[in-house]
Write a protein that holds these residues in place. Structure first.
Motif, short mmCIF file in Angstrom:
data_model
loop_
_atom_site.label_atom_id
_atom_site.label_comp_id
_atom_site.label_asym_id
_atom_site.label_seq_id
_atom_site.Cartn_x
_atom_site.Cartn_y
_atom_site.Cartn_z
N ARG A 1 27.87 38.91 43.64
CA ARG A 1 27.96 37.66 42.88
C ARG A 1 27.62 36.41 43.69
O ARG A 1 27.98 35.29 43.31
CB ARG A 1 29.34 37.51 42.24
CG ARG A 1 29.60 38.48 41.09
CD ARG A 1 30.76 37.98 40.24
NE ARG A 1 31.10 38.92 39.18
CZ ARG A 1 30.49 39.01 38.01
NH1 ARG A 1 29.47 38.22 37.75
NH2 ARG A 1 30.88 39.88 37.11
N ASP B 1 36.22 38.25 42.11
CA ASP B 1 36.45 39.07 40.93
C ASP B 1 37.81 39.75 40.92
O ASP B 1 38.26 40.25 41.96
CB ASP B 1 35.37 40.15 40.82
CG ASP B 1 34.05 39.60 40.33
OD1 ASP B 1 33.95 38.37 40.18
OD2 ASP B 1 33.13 40.40 40.11
N THR B 2 38.42 39.79 39.77
CA THR B 2 39.59 40.62 39.55
C THR B 2 39.14 42.05 39.26
O THR B 2 37.93 42.31 39.08
CB THR B 2 40.41 40.10 38.36
OG1 THR B 2 39.60 40.23 37.17
CG2 THR B 2 40.80 38.64 38.56
N ASP C 1 37.28 42.05 36.10
CA ASP C 1 35.91 41.58 36.26
C ASP C 1 35.00 42.70 36.77
O ASP C 1 33.85 42.85 36.32
CB ASP C 1 35.85 40.41 37.24
CG ASP C 1 36.55 39.17 36.74
OD1 ASP C 1 36.57 38.95 35.51
OD2 ASP C 1 37.08 38.41 37.58
N LEU C 2 35.51 43.49 37.70
CA LEU C 2 34.70 44.58 38.26
C LEU C 2 34.43 45.64 37.21
O LEU C 2 33.33 46.21 37.16
CB LEU C 2 35.40 45.17 39.47
CG LEU C 2 35.54 44.26 40.69
CD1 LEU C 2 36.30 44.95 41.80
CD2 LEU C 2 34.18 43.81 41.20
N GLU D 1 31.68 44.40 35.12
CA GLU D 1 30.41 44.51 35.85
C GLU D 1 29.93 45.96 35.83
O GLU D 1 28.73 46.22 35.65
CB GLU D 1 30.60 44.02 37.29
CG GLU D 1 29.35 43.94 38.11
CD GLU D 1 28.50 42.70 37.82
OE1 GLU D 1 27.52 42.48 38.55
OE2 GLU D 1 28.81 41.96 36.86
N SER E 1 32.74 45.97 46.19
CA SER E 1 32.26 44.68 45.75
C SER E 1 31.73 43.89 46.95
O SER E 1 31.85 42.67 46.99
CB SER E 1 33.42 43.93 45.10
OG SER E 1 34.53 43.89 46.01
#
Length: 534
Positions: A202, A311-312, A315-316, A319, A492
């Motif tokens: 990101r 990211d939490t 969020d991952l 994604e 990540s």
């Protein structure tokens, strides 16, 4: 179908380079064929001779190489004017304008170019007056080199001395130094980045949010690297179409517009058909949700010396959904650098909340000794962990030290998967695979060290992270076979698209791509780490 985005590559090379291997695209015709495969409309190109050894000769030759190829736009390499190897600075700018040369690259470590005022300012003054974009590249070898080589202090001072000069930082990889890069962008409105160095989860979104998209370019570094990697990272970022259009080519066209003799031909470019459905989907920026992916290599965590992760877990997961990643094997990020027990608990909590999406691996530090290692492993097993993560390379523990066997013996007892950043020598790998036949051994990063022993080690697999080099996927399939390769994103740390790109664009059968992307790992997860079945 998504809106068309036109791609203008900020950094390609022509001519035989010191690391040239047979087959690499070093002629204009071969480079254009590669650009067609990836969907690149136009490119800014340097002569490798100019970048590596002789700027004067290479600058002349790039004009010959690009002549008659309107999609290829020449760039030159500069030197400190005091050596008088190139024309005087004002004459150099005039010749660039006359010859349609769009930019000047300074390989400042390679040629010992001093970025202080006494070294480079006589060259930069007329460049700034004309608005010529200047690319600062610290890499000694143009095909890579060490991470974080940019001298950010000198870059900031240079930008401040010449606030009207468009400065672009390009390098092999910006990793731990990303924090310095953010600070430099905040300090210098005329500073731009070549995103081919920013392989960070990101990072593109963060850069756009904090500094705007107008200061970002993308370059492939063909023929050394797989052009799809930075392309796909940008193409599948969570950015607007207008922002994507700027980064993909609009910003570079604007920077090159100082020279009225640089003429763009994007609207004349037509690409050949894609090789298969995966190649077509990626090149056209279509949804990838319906192409199943199983990921063997992911990190959960929020910070480290090398990472800035906002990211939490939710969020991952989102994604992962975007890229069709059904399952990801995950281990602690902070545990790589500090307290692995704290990090393992974070991973276990994510597995508890998303048991169908994450396969947890217990990260152990061999420095702890056998008793504490087994204690952590038993604890992880009780929390539902199905594998073990080793990263002795980062912990400073010998890759073939005796406590590596502690983890492998535990995995043998329970039939687990073990992923190690680096397993050591081929002899060590063969010994481990033979001694612990009920363990699935995964080499955590792409390596050709184990090609000779792989046929004798059916329980050995190779992670694809990072398939960065030119046609590296094809090479690994030829060496190991598609059956022994497992897709790894390094989530990540790295963007998922960054890892998918070399496989989606590879010139291999679609069936082999699907094996690498998911079928192989899905089969392994049915065989190993079945804790609940014990």
């Amino acid at each position: 179908m998504s809106s068309p985005i036109t791609w203008f590559d900020a950094c390609c090379f022509l001519g035989r380079n010191v690391h040239y291997r047979e087959g690499q695209p070093i002629t204009p015709e071969a480079l254009l064929a590669e650009m067609d495969h990836f969907g690149i409309h136009e490119a800014l190109v340097l002569d490798a001779l100019a970048a590596e050894a002789n700027p004067a000769a290479g600058n002349r030759r790039i004009l010959e190489l690009t002549h008659g190829h309107p999609r290829l736009h020449p760039a030159w390499t500069g030197l400190m004017p005091q050596t008088k190897e190139l024309p005087p600075p004002r004459d150099l700018v005039a010749q660039m304008r006359e010859q349609g040369v769009g930019a000047l690259f300074l390989f400042y470590h390679k040629f010992e170019i001093r970025l202080e005022d006494w070294g480079i300012d006589p060259l930069l003054e007329p460049l700034a007056e004309a608005g010529v974009p200047v690319f600062l590249c610290p890499n000694v070898q143009i095909d890579g080199g060490r991470d974080n080589p940019t001298d950010w202090d000198q870059v900031v001072q240079l930008c401040r001395r010449f606030p009207s000069l468009p400065v672009v930082v390009t390098e092999s990889r910006t990793y731990r130094a990303q924090r310095a890069g953010y600070a430099a962008l905040a300090a210098c409105p005329n500073l731009h980045l070549d995103l081919s160095a920013w392989w960070l989860h990101r990072a593109v979104e963060r850069l756009c949010r904090e500094f705007g998209p107008q200061r970002l370019l993308w370059g492939s570094q063909l023929p050394f690297r797989c052009a799809a990697v930075p392309m796909m990272q940008i193409a599948y970022s969570d950015l607007s179409e207008e922002t994507l259009a700027l980064i993909a080519g609009g910003n570079l066209r604007r920077l090159l517009s100082w020279n009225e003799n640089v003429r763009f031909v994007t609207d004349q470019v037509v690409f050949p058909p894609a090789d298969d459905r995966l190649h077509h989907a990626a090149r056209e920026r279509l949804s990838l949700r319906d192409f199943p992916v199983y990921d063997c290599h992911g990190h959960l965590g929020r910070s480290s010396p090398n990472h800035i992760v906002e990211d939490t877990v939710e969020d991952l997961v989102a994604e992962m959904d975007k890229f069709g990643v059904r399952v990801c094997c995950v281990f602690s990020l902070e545990g790589v650098f500090s307290d692995e027990t704290w990090g393992n608990d974070l991973v276990a909590e994510a597995v508890r909340r998303y048991p169908d999406r994450f396969v947890g691996f217990t990260l152990v530090n061999p420095h702890r000794g056998e008793r504490l290692m087994r204690e952590d492993l038993e604890r992880g097993l009780a929390q539902g962990m199905r594998g073990i993560k080793l990263i002795a390379h980062y912990h400073g523990y010998p890759p073939e030290g005796p406590n590596i066997d502690v983890a492998c013996a535990f995995a043998q007892e329970h039939g687990l998967l073990v992923l190690n950043h680096h397993w050591g020598s081929a002899e060590q790998v063969q010994r481990l695979c033979t001694t612990y036949p009920d363990v699935c051994f995964i080499a955590g990063h792409s390596t050709l060290e184990y090609v000779e022993v792989a046929p004798r080690c059916p329980n050995l697999y190779i992670c694809t992270c990072p398939f960065l080099g030119w046609r590296q996927t094809e090479e690994f399939v030829a060496q190991y076979g598609a059956d022994r390769l497992l897709f790894g994103s390094d989530l990540s740390d790295l963007p998922i698209a960054w890892g998918l790109a070399p496989i989606y664009y590879a010139r291999i059968p679609e069936a082999d791509k699907r094996k690498i992307l998911g079928e192989n790992l899905r089969g392994l997860l049915d065989r190993y780490g079945r804790i609940g079945a014990e």
